[in-house]
Design a protein around this motif. Sequence first.
Motif, PDB file in Angstrom:
ATOM      1  N   PHE A  82      -4.793  -2.867   9.281  1.00  0.00           N
ATOM      2  CA  PHE A  82      -4.606  -2.000   8.140  1.00  0.00           C
ATOM      3  C   PHE A  82      -6.327  -1.324   8.240  1.00  0.00           C
ATOM      4  O   PHE A  82      -6.550  -0.044   7.949  1.00  0.00           O
ATOM      5  CB  PHE A  82      -4.247  -2.467   6.751  1.00  0.00           C
ATOM      6  CG  PHE A  82      -4.357  -1.482   5.896  1.00  0.00           C
ATOM      7  CD1 PHE A  82      -3.493  -0.388   5.782  1.00  0.00           C
ATOM      8  CD2 PHE A  82      -5.442  -1.396   4.844  1.00  0.00           C
ATOM      9  CE1 PHE A  82      -3.265   0.524   4.747  1.00  0.00           C
ATOM     10  CE2 PHE A  82      -5.488  -0.325   3.955  1.00  0.00           C
ATOM     11  CZ  PHE A  82      -4.319   0.813   3.675  1.00  0.00           C
ATOM     12  N   ASN A  83      -7.156  -2.294   8.358  1.00  0.00           N
ATOM     13  CA  ASN A  83      -8.631  -1.869   8.205  1.00  0.00           C
ATOM     14  C   ASN A  83      -8.887  -0.948   9.302  1.00  0.00           C
ATOM     15  O   ASN A  83      -9.701   0.217   9.356  1.00  0.00           O
ATOM     16  CB  ASN A  83      -9.684  -3.224   8.624  1.00  0.00           C
ATOM     17  CG  ASN A  83      -9.507  -3.881   7.178  1.00  0.00           C
ATOM     18  OD1 ASN A  83      -9.149  -3.467   6.129  1.00  0.00           O
ATOM     19  ND2 ASN A  83     -10.226  -5.109   7.224  1.00  0.00           N
ATOM     20  N   GLU A  84      -8.351  -1.025  10.661  1.00  0.00           N
ATOM     21  CA  GLU A  84      -8.404  -0.133  11.564  1.00  0.00           C
ATOM     22  C   GLU A  84      -7.937   1.088  11.416  1.00  0.00           C
ATOM     23  O   GLU A  84      -8.321   2.244  11.658  1.00  0.00           O
ATOM     24  CB  GLU A  84      -8.033  -0.713  12.948  1.00  0.00           C
ATOM     25  CG  GLU A  84      -8.529  -2.089  13.434  1.00  0.00           C
ATOM     26  CD  GLU A  84     -10.239  -1.597  13.715  1.00  0.00           C
ATOM     27  OE1 GLU A  84     -10.322  -0.664  14.333  1.00  0.00           O
ATOM     28  OE2 GLU A  84     -11.031  -2.165  13.398  1.00  0.00           O
ATOM     29  N   ILE A  93       3.015  -3.194   4.037  1.00  0.00           N
ATOM     30  CA  ILE A  93       2.897  -4.308   3.403  1.00  0.00           C
ATOM     31  C   ILE A  93       2.054  -5.257   4.206  1.00  0.00           C
ATOM     32  O   ILE A  93       2.244  -5.426   5.332  1.00  0.00           O
ATOM     33  CB  ILE A  93       4.382  -5.019   3.408  1.00  0.00           C
ATOM     34  CG1 ILE A  93       5.295  -4.388   2.691  1.00  0.00           C
ATOM     35  CG2 ILE A  93       4.189  -6.471   2.774  1.00  0.00           C
ATOM     36  CD1 ILE A  93       5.105  -4.250   1.168  1.00  0.00           C
ATOM     37  N   ILE A  94       0.843  -5.756   3.493  1.00  0.00           N
ATOM     38  CA  ILE A  94      -0.010  -6.717   3.976  1.00  0.00           C
ATOM     39  C   ILE A  94      -0.054  -8.060   3.411  1.00  0.00           C
ATOM     40  O   ILE A  94      -0.050  -8.395   2.227  1.00  0.00           O
ATOM     41  CB  ILE A  94      -1.452  -6.170   3.857  1.00  0.00           C
ATOM     42  CG1 ILE A  94      -1.694  -4.560   4.273  1.00  0.00           C
ATOM     43  CG2 ILE A  94      -2.510  -6.860   4.378  1.00  0.00           C
ATOM     44  CD1 ILE A  94      -2.963  -4.064   4.084  1.00  0.00           C
ATOM     45  N   ASN A  95       0.214  -9.177   4.417  1.00  0.00           N
ATOM     46  CA  ASN A  95       0.268 -10.324   3.803  1.00  0.00           C
ATOM     47  C   ASN A  95      -1.156 -10.977   4.220  1.00  0.00           C
ATOM     48  O   ASN A  95      -1.731 -10.827   5.374  1.00  0.00           O
ATOM     49  CB  ASN A  95       1.497 -11.277   4.730  1.00  0.00           C
ATOM     50  CG  ASN A  95       2.525 -10.735   4.437  1.00  0.00           C
ATOM     51  OD1 ASN A  95       3.137 -10.924   3.440  1.00  0.00           O
ATOM     52  ND2 ASN A  95       3.648 -10.141   5.311  1.00  0.00           N
ATOM     53  N   ILE A  99       0.959  -1.229   0.001  1.00  0.00           N
ATOM     54  CA  ILE A  99      -0.147   0.119   0.110  1.00  0.00           C
ATOM     55  C   ILE A  99       1.101   1.217  -0.101  1.00  0.00           C
ATOM     56  O   ILE A  99       1.648   1.228   0.958  1.00  0.00           O
ATOM     57  CB  ILE A  99      -0.908  -0.082   1.298  1.00  0.00           C
ATOM     58  CG1 ILE A  99      -1.737  -1.276   1.417  1.00  0.00           C
ATOM     59  CG2 ILE A  99      -1.811   1.318   1.202  1.00  0.00           C
ATOM     60  CD1 ILE A  99      -2.559  -1.472   0.198  1.00  0.00           C
ATOM     61  N   ASN A 100       0.716   2.116  -1.092  1.00  0.00           N
ATOM     62  CA  ASN A 100       1.277   3.221  -1.056  1.00  0.00           C
ATOM     63  C   ASN A 100       0.377   4.599  -0.928  1.00  0.00           C
ATOM     64  O   ASN A 100      -0.306   4.853  -2.074  1.00  0.00           O
ATOM     65  CB  ASN A 100       2.354   3.504  -2.363  1.00  0.00           C
ATOM     66  CG  ASN A 100       3.321   2.336  -2.380  1.00  0.00           C
ATOM     67  OD1 ASN A 100       4.149   2.399  -1.543  1.00  0.00           O
ATOM     68  ND2 ASN A 100       3.153   1.319  -3.157  1.00  0.00           N
ATOM     69  N   SER A 101       0.315   5.352  -0.035  1.00  0.00           N
ATOM     70  CA  SER A 101      -0.461   6.501  -0.082  1.00  0.00           C
ATOM     71  C   SER A 101      -0.017   7.631   0.941  1.00  0.00           C
ATOM     72  O   SER A 101       0.710   7.483   1.742  1.00  0.00           O
ATOM     73  CB  SER A 101      -1.910   5.924   0.750  1.00  0.00           C
ATOM     74  OG  SER A 101      -2.890   6.947   1.082  1.00  0.00           O
ATOM     75  N   SER A 102      -0.290   8.843   0.217  1.00  0.00           N
ATOM     76  CA  SER A 102       0.156   9.989   0.817  1.00  0.00           C
ATOM     77  C   SER A 102      -0.586  10.441   2.256  1.00  0.00           C
ATOM     78  O   SER A 102      -0.169  11.135   3.098  1.00  0.00           O
ATOM     79  CB  SER A 102       0.176  11.393  -0.276  1.00  0.00           C
ATOM     80  OG  SER A 102      -1.161  11.431  -0.583  1.00  0.00           O
ATOM     81  N   GLY A 103      -1.829   9.753   2.313  1.00  0.00           N
ATOM     82  CA  GLY A 103      -2.646   9.841   3.241  1.00  0.00           C
ATOM     83  C   GLY A 103      -2.145   8.983   4.878  1.00  0.00           C
ATOM     84  O   GLY A 103      -2.306   9.596   5.740  1.00  0.00           O
ATOM     85  N   GLY A 140       7.475  -0.718   3.063  1.00  0.00           N
ATOM     86  CA  GLY A 140       6.399  -0.300   3.976  1.00  0.00           C
ATOM     87  C   GLY A 140       6.519  -1.109   5.281  1.00  0.00           C
ATOM     88  O   GLY A 140       7.054  -2.394   5.490  1.00  0.00           O
ATOM     89  N   LYS A 141       5.649  -0.655   6.119  1.00  0.00           N
ATOM     90  CA  LYS A 141       5.393  -1.449   7.563  1.00  0.00           C
ATOM     91  C   LYS A 141       4.615  -2.578   7.284  1.00  0.00           C
ATOM     92  O   LYS A 141       3.600  -2.692   6.764  1.00  0.00           O
ATOM     93  CB  LYS A 141       5.049  -0.418   8.502  1.00  0.00           C
ATOM     94  CG  LYS A 141       4.543  -1.092   9.773  1.00  0.00           C
ATOM     95  CD  LYS A 141       3.874   0.076  10.781  1.00  0.00           C
ATOM     96  CE  LYS A 141       3.623  -0.725  12.057  1.00  0.00           C
ATOM     97  NZ  LYS A 141       2.992   0.461  12.994  1.00  0.00           N
ATOM     98  N   ILE A 142       4.912  -3.842   7.934  1.00  0.00           N
ATOM     99  CA  ILE A 142       4.102  -5.050   7.862  1.00  0.00           C
ATOM    100  C   ILE A 142       3.000  -5.056   8.774  1.00  0.00           C
ATOM    101  O   ILE A 142       3.346  -4.919  10.031  1.00  0.00           O
ATOM    102  CB  ILE A 142       5.061  -6.224   8.079  1.00  0.00           C
ATOM    103  CG1 ILE A 142       6.160  -6.386   6.944  1.00  0.00           C
ATOM    104  CG2 ILE A 142       4.341  -7.696   7.995  1.00  0.00           C
ATOM    105  CD1 ILE A 142       7.145  -7.292   6.979  1.00  0.00           C
ATOM    106  N   VAL A 143       1.798  -5.167   8.644  1.00  0.00           N
ATOM    107  CA  VAL A 143       0.715  -5.253   9.220  1.00  0.00           C
ATOM    108  C   VAL A 143      -0.363  -6.339   8.707  1.00  0.00           C
ATOM    109  O   VAL A 143      -0.075  -6.927   7.503  1.00  0.00           O
ATOM    110  CB  VAL A 143      -0.078  -3.834   9.173  1.00  0.00           C
ATOM    111  CG1 VAL A 143       0.736  -2.764   9.768  1.00  0.00           C
ATOM    112  CG2 VAL A 143      -0.401  -3.502   7.797  1.00  0.00           C
ATOM    113  N   THR A 144      -1.217  -6.393   9.518  1.00  0.00           N
ATOM    114  CA  THR A 144      -2.034  -7.439   8.999  1.00  0.00           C
ATOM    115  C   THR A 144      -3.436  -6.747   8.292  1.00  0.00           C
ATOM    116  O   THR A 144      -3.497  -5.629   8.388  1.00  0.00           O
ATOM    117  CB  THR A 144      -2.764  -8.416  10.121  1.00  0.00           C
ATOM    118  OG1 THR A 144      -3.570  -7.456  10.993  1.00  0.00           O
ATOM    119  CG2 THR A 144      -1.585  -9.122  10.959  1.00  0.00           C
ATOM    120  N   GLN A 145      -4.069  -7.651   7.652  1.00  0.00           N
ATOM    121  CA  GLN A 145      -5.354  -6.803   7.165  1.00  0.00           C
ATOM    122  C   GLN A 145      -6.326  -6.121   8.080  1.00  0.00           C
ATOM    123  O   GLN A 145      -6.609  -5.220   7.965  1.00  0.00           O
ATOM    124  CB  GLN A 145      -6.203  -7.796   6.156  1.00  0.00           C
ATOM    125  CG  GLN A 145      -7.302  -7.084   5.423  1.00  0.00           C
ATOM    126  CD  GLN A 145      -7.022  -6.171   4.246  1.00  0.00           C
ATOM    127  OE1 GLN A 145      -6.083  -6.521   3.452  1.00  0.00           O
ATOM    128  NE2 GLN A 145      -7.323  -4.801   4.410  1.00  0.00           N
TER     129      GLN A 145
END
Length: 231
Positions: free
Chosen positions: A221-223, A116-118, A107-111, A213-218
Amino acid sequence: MKKVLLIVLLFFTTIFYSQINSGEVTYGLTIGYDEKISEDERFGPIFEKAQMGAKKISFTLFFNNDVSLFKVNEMITDKNVVFAKAFTGGNNAYFTEMKTDKKMKEINSSGYGKFIINYTKRSQWVLLNETKYIDSYLCYKATTETTIVNSKGTFKFPVTAWYCPSIPFNYGPYGYDGLPGLILELNERYATYGALKVNLSKENSTIEKPNKGKIVTQEEFNEIIKTIPNF
């Protein structure tokens, strides 16, 4: 005589495609009408600019026998292009492994930065008997649905894919996969990704995983995106 020629043609076509070990597909982007967004006083004018910007955007799906990578191509960026990417997640990259359930989304966003989501999600496709040609490729229709989570809640939208059984790879744009053939056209909500050029090769190309990117779960990231205004 015609029947013999057809059998010979099918034989050599099968041999040719069975020798493919990698390829690249270039997709164009079209943003269509969306009643909720297009009629919104605030977002409607921005969405219209995004529709114009989409015409300048293209993506490439790189694939071999083991993995695929779908990402946006480099281009000259203006405000319309930025809007188009914002509405479609056009800066993101999707990595898929064919022989496992493993997937990766960059995921690449200026916001909200880079992540990185596995994940292991597989689409539940409904295969239909409807066909059409995309360039010279005979494609079949399939449907599924996607779930979108944002600050306003959780929403489901229909997804339509046109896949080509004669190209024996089950990859597609935007991380979609699992069909008995390469996806040459995909429609998700108001965005359509259509194949512009298909290059197939006997060579087995090397494809690198996304690594920025920072590795996070889906779920994590949803939160994060629930706290950010979304379209």
